[in-house]
Design a protein around this motif. Structure first.
Motif, PDB file in Angstrom:
ATOM      1  N   ARG A 116       0.833  -1.196   0.000  1.00 60.64           N
ATOM      2  CA  ARG A 116       0.000   0.000   0.000  1.00 60.64           C
ATOM      3  C   ARG A 116       0.868   1.246   0.000  1.00 60.64           C
ATOM      4  N   ILE A 117       0.406   2.264  -0.682  1.00 56.77           N
ATOM      5  CA  ILE A 117       0.968   3.607  -0.580  1.00 56.77           C
ATOM      6  C   ILE A 117      -0.180   4.525  -0.190  1.00 56.77           C
ATOM      7  N   VAL A 118      -0.059   5.148   0.974  1.00 66.01           N
ATOM      8  CA  VAL A 118      -1.126   5.996   1.500  1.00 66.01           C
ATOM      9  C   VAL A 118      -0.616   7.434   1.559  1.00 66.01           C
ATOM     10  N   PRO A 119      -1.016   8.308   0.634  1.00 64.21           N
ATOM     11  CA  PRO A 119      -0.602   9.719   0.710  1.00 64.21           C
ATOM     12  C   PRO A 119      -1.391  10.446   1.791  1.00 64.21           C
ATOM     13  N   VAL A 120      -0.663  11.162   2.648  1.00 62.40           N
ATOM     14  CA  VAL A 120      -1.334  11.906   3.721  1.00 62.40           C
ATOM     15  C   VAL A 120      -1.062  13.403   3.618  1.00 62.40           C
ATOM     16  N   GLY A 121      -0.316  13.819   2.608  1.00 65.83           N
ATOM     17  CA  GLY A 121      -0.039  15.242   2.448  1.00 65.83           C
ATOM     18  C   GLY A 121       0.933  15.788   3.462  1.00 65.83           C
ATOM     19  N   GLY A 122       1.675  14.914   4.127  1.00 65.14           N
ATOM     20  CA  GLY A 122       2.631  15.370   5.124  1.00 65.14           C
ATOM     21  C   GLY A 122       3.815  16.067   4.487  1.00 65.14           C
ATOM     22  N   THR A 123       4.431  16.971   5.245  1.00 63.06           N
ATOM     23  CA  THR A 123       5.575  17.698   4.715  1.00 63.06           C
ATOM     24  C   THR A 123       6.877  16.941   4.921  1.00 63.06           C
ATOM     25  N   GLY A 125      -3.711  -2.156  16.713  1.00 64.32           N
ATOM     26  CA  GLY A 125      -4.754  -1.492  15.948  1.00 64.32           C
ATOM     27  C   GLY A 125      -4.329  -0.302  15.122  1.00 64.32           C
ATOM     28  N   ALA A 126      -3.049   0.113  15.217  1.00 61.97           N
ATOM     29  CA  ALA A 126      -2.641   1.297  14.452  1.00 61.97           C
ATOM     30  C   ALA A 126      -1.125   1.376  14.316  1.00 61.97           C
ATOM     31  N   ALA A 127      -0.697   2.027  13.240  1.00 59.85           N
ATOM     32  CA  ALA A 127       0.686   2.485  13.091  1.00 59.85           C
ATOM     33  C   ALA A 127       0.661   4.004  13.162  1.00 59.85           C
ATOM     34  N   TRP A 128       1.571   4.579  13.931  1.00 54.44           N
ATOM     35  CA  TRP A 128       1.616   6.022  14.148  1.00 54.44           C
ATOM     36  C   TRP A 128       2.880   6.592  13.530  1.00 54.44           C
ATOM     37  N   GLN A 159       5.125  19.657  10.724  1.00 56.33           N
ATOM     38  CA  GLN A 159       3.753  20.028  11.059  1.00 56.33           C
ATOM     39  C   GLN A 159       3.418  19.500  12.455  1.00 56.33           C
ATOM     40  N   PRO A 160       2.632  20.244  13.258  1.00 58.32           N
ATOM     41  CA  PRO A 160       2.266  19.772  14.599  1.00 58.32           C
ATOM     42  C   PRO A 160       1.143  18.733  14.531  1.00 58.32           C
ATOM     43  N   ARG A 161       1.483  17.574  13.996  1.00 56.47           N
ATOM     44  CA  ARG A 161       0.498  16.504  13.876  1.00 56.47           C
ATOM     45  C   ARG A 161       1.205  15.166  13.677  1.00 56.47           C
ATOM     46  N   MET A 162       0.460  14.106  13.997  1.00 54.46           N
ATOM     47  CA  MET A 162       0.877  12.749  13.697  1.00 54.46           C
ATOM     48  C   MET A 162      -0.123  12.178  12.696  1.00 54.46           C
ATOM     49  N   TYR A 163       0.164  10.971  12.213  1.00 52.57           N
ATOM     50  CA  TYR A 163      -0.764  10.268  11.336  1.00 52.57           C
ATOM     51  C   TYR A 163      -1.029   8.887  11.920  1.00 52.57           C
ATOM     52  N   ARG A 164      -2.327   8.556  12.003  1.00 53.81           N
ATOM     53  CA  ARG A 164      -2.729   7.249  12.501  1.00 53.81           C
ATOM     54  C   ARG A 164      -3.204   6.400  11.325  1.00 53.81           C
ATOM     55  N   LEU A 165      -2.490   5.303  11.085  1.00 55.56           N
ATOM     56  CA  LEU A 165      -2.865   4.359  10.044  1.00 55.56           C
ATOM     57  C   LEU A 165      -3.540   3.170  10.714  1.00 55.56           C
ATOM     58  N   ALA A 166      -4.836   2.988  10.451  1.00 55.75           N
ATOM     59  CA  ALA A 166      -5.589   1.910  11.088  1.00 55.75           C
ATOM     60  C   ALA A 166      -5.093   0.555  10.588  1.00 55.75           C
ATOM     61  N   LEU A 167      -5.045  -0.443  11.506  1.00 56.19           N
ATOM     62  CA  LEU A 167      -4.608  -1.798  11.181  1.00 56.19           C
ATOM     63  C   LEU A 167      -5.651  -2.804  11.636  1.00 56.19           C
ATOM     64  N   ASP A 168      -5.824  -3.882  10.851  1.00 52.00           N
ATOM     65  CA  ASP A 168      -6.747  -4.926  11.272  1.00 52.00           C
ATOM     66  C   ASP A 168      -6.015  -5.950  12.145  1.00 52.00           C
ATOM     67  N   ALA A 169      -6.633  -7.096  12.413  1.00 54.44           N
ATOM     68  CA  ALA A 169      -6.068  -8.072  13.340  1.00 54.44           C
ATOM     69  C   ALA A 169      -4.732  -8.636  12.865  1.00 54.44           C
ATOM     70  N   PRO A 216      -3.063  -2.692   6.536  1.00 51.74           N
ATOM     71  CA  PRO A 216      -3.396  -1.267   6.674  1.00 51.74           C
ATOM     72  C   PRO A 216      -4.771  -0.913   6.139  1.00 51.74           C
ATOM     73  N   GLY A 217      -5.395   0.062   6.813  1.00 51.79           N
ATOM     74  CA  GLY A 217      -6.684   0.584   6.376  1.00 51.79           C
ATOM     75  C   GLY A 217      -6.580   2.056   6.068  1.00 51.79           C
ATOM     76  N   GLN A 218      -7.437   2.848   6.705  1.00 52.67           N
ATOM     77  CA  GLN A 218      -7.481   4.291   6.456  1.00 52.67           C
ATOM     78  C   GLN A 218      -6.486   5.032   7.356  1.00 52.67           C
ATOM     79  N   ALA A 219      -6.033   6.185   6.880  1.00 57.31           N
ATOM     80  CA  ALA A 219      -5.132   7.031   7.656  1.00 57.31           C
ATOM     81  C   ALA A 219      -5.809   8.366   7.936  1.00 57.31           C
ATOM     82  N   ARG A 220      -5.490   8.940   9.077  1.00 56.35           N
ATOM     83  CA  ARG A 220      -6.023  10.256   9.411  1.00 56.35           C
ATOM     84  C   ARG A 220      -4.989  11.038  10.221  1.00 56.35           C
TER      85      ARG A 220
END
Length: 316
Positions: free
Chosen positions: A127-134, A144-147, A153-163, A167-171
């Motif tokens: 998977r390649i998940v673009p998050v627009g990070g700098t 349940g997640a990769a961080w 930028q003052p933020r992290m990204y949470r990539l949801a993980l299944d069992a 990888p699933g969705q990132a926010r």
């Protein structure tokens, strides 16, 4: 720069006893006759430009490249290695990376703003998940997640993980509280607290270099009380039990802290230095009783002929 590492944690525990010098906050010099039969210096291809490292499954280490984003796999008992993946090219480096027990690698894509997952055995991109990070810098795996951290930028990204950690969705997760965003490079290495309730993130700007404890639900950050110790060149973090290894890259050192369970305070117990081996190490992974670190050599201008390596030192 360029994270509880489930693959590290189930293989390793911190040593139960510390020397009197370490308990007094002294320095542990790693130089000396190696007690381990495996190589302590492992060459990488010339011009590789490593930053992150991951270990497992098995005694295999993985290093990414800041150049083209390639991936290199190392057999730790022999030091032999091979390129398992040609990267996506200039502008798509591989910075921090971690591996899980399912044989999946999680890669931070630096200025590409990408989160990537790759099969460790074949090198195939999943998977390649673009998050627009700098500048997506480092990564840690939690249930349940990769961080991922973003250095600009003052933020992290949470990539949801299944069992099975697919990888699933990132926010994005904005950072607040004590978090101070500097004018340039700020967030770096990331880990979990010993009790798994929060995340630990290096903030290279706040207070001259601070370890922050971040609530993953809210993004609220609080400075960890390290008894006055600072992380001005803090890069990769590695937690083994309650022992936190913080790589201070341009100081050619690893500062070692004992944390409380919640990760709200820590005590500096020793510093690991090795003039023979360290050439600006950036991150650390563990196997057996050793730490393995790539030397990024940020003090030299990289060329196709510049030599790079991964080196090994004993754990505390």
């Amino acid at each position: 720069m360029a994270l509880a590492h489930p693959t590290r944690r189930h293989l390793l525990t911190a040593a139960a006893a510390l020397s009197a010098t370490a308990l007094a906050g002294g320095t542990a010099h790693a130089a000396g006759t190696p007690r381990h039969p495996w190589p302590e210096r492992i060459p990488l291809p010339n011009g590789w430009r490593p930053e992150g490292i991951a270990i497992g499954p098995g005694p295999y280490a993985y290093c990414g490249s800041l150049g083209q984003g390639d991936l290199y796999r190392i057999h730790l008992p022999t030091g032999r290695g091979t390129v398992i993946r040609t990267g996506l090219g200039t502008g798509h480096p591989t910075v921090g990376l971690k591996s899980d027990r399912h044989g999946r690698l999680f890669l931070a894509g630096g200025p590409s703003g990408e989160l990537r997952t790759v099969h460790a055995r074949t090198g195939e991109v999943e998977r390649i998940v673009p998050v627009g990070g700098t500048f997506v810098n480092d990564v840690v795996l939690t249930p349940g997640a990769a961080w991922f951290t973003d250095s600009f930028q003052p933020r992290m990204y949470r990539l949801a993980l299944d069992a099975r950690n697919a990888p699933g969705q990132a926010r994005p997760v904005p950072l607040g509280g004590d978090w101070e965003q500097g004018p340039d490079f700020t967030a770096n290495g990331i880990e979990r607290t010993p009790d798994g309730s929060a995340l630990l993130v290096v903030n290279a700007f706040a207070g001259g270099g601070t370890l922050m404890r971040v609530d993953p639900r809210t993004g609220i950050a609080r400075a960890v009380d390290l008894g006055g110790a600072l992380l001005p060149h803090g890069d990769g973090l590695l937690l083994l039990g309650r022992i936190l290894y913080a790589v201070q890259q341009r100081q050619n050192a690893i500062d070692v802290f004992r944390l409380d369970e919640a990760g709200t305070r820590g005590t500096l117990i020793t510093r690991i230095e090795d003039e023979r081996l360290f050439r600006i190490p950036t991150t650390a992974a563990a196997w057996g009783d050793r730490l393995y670190l790539p030397n990024a050599r940020f003090d030299v201008t990289p060329t196709p002929d510049t030599d790079y390596d991964v080196v090994a030192v004993d754990q505390v």
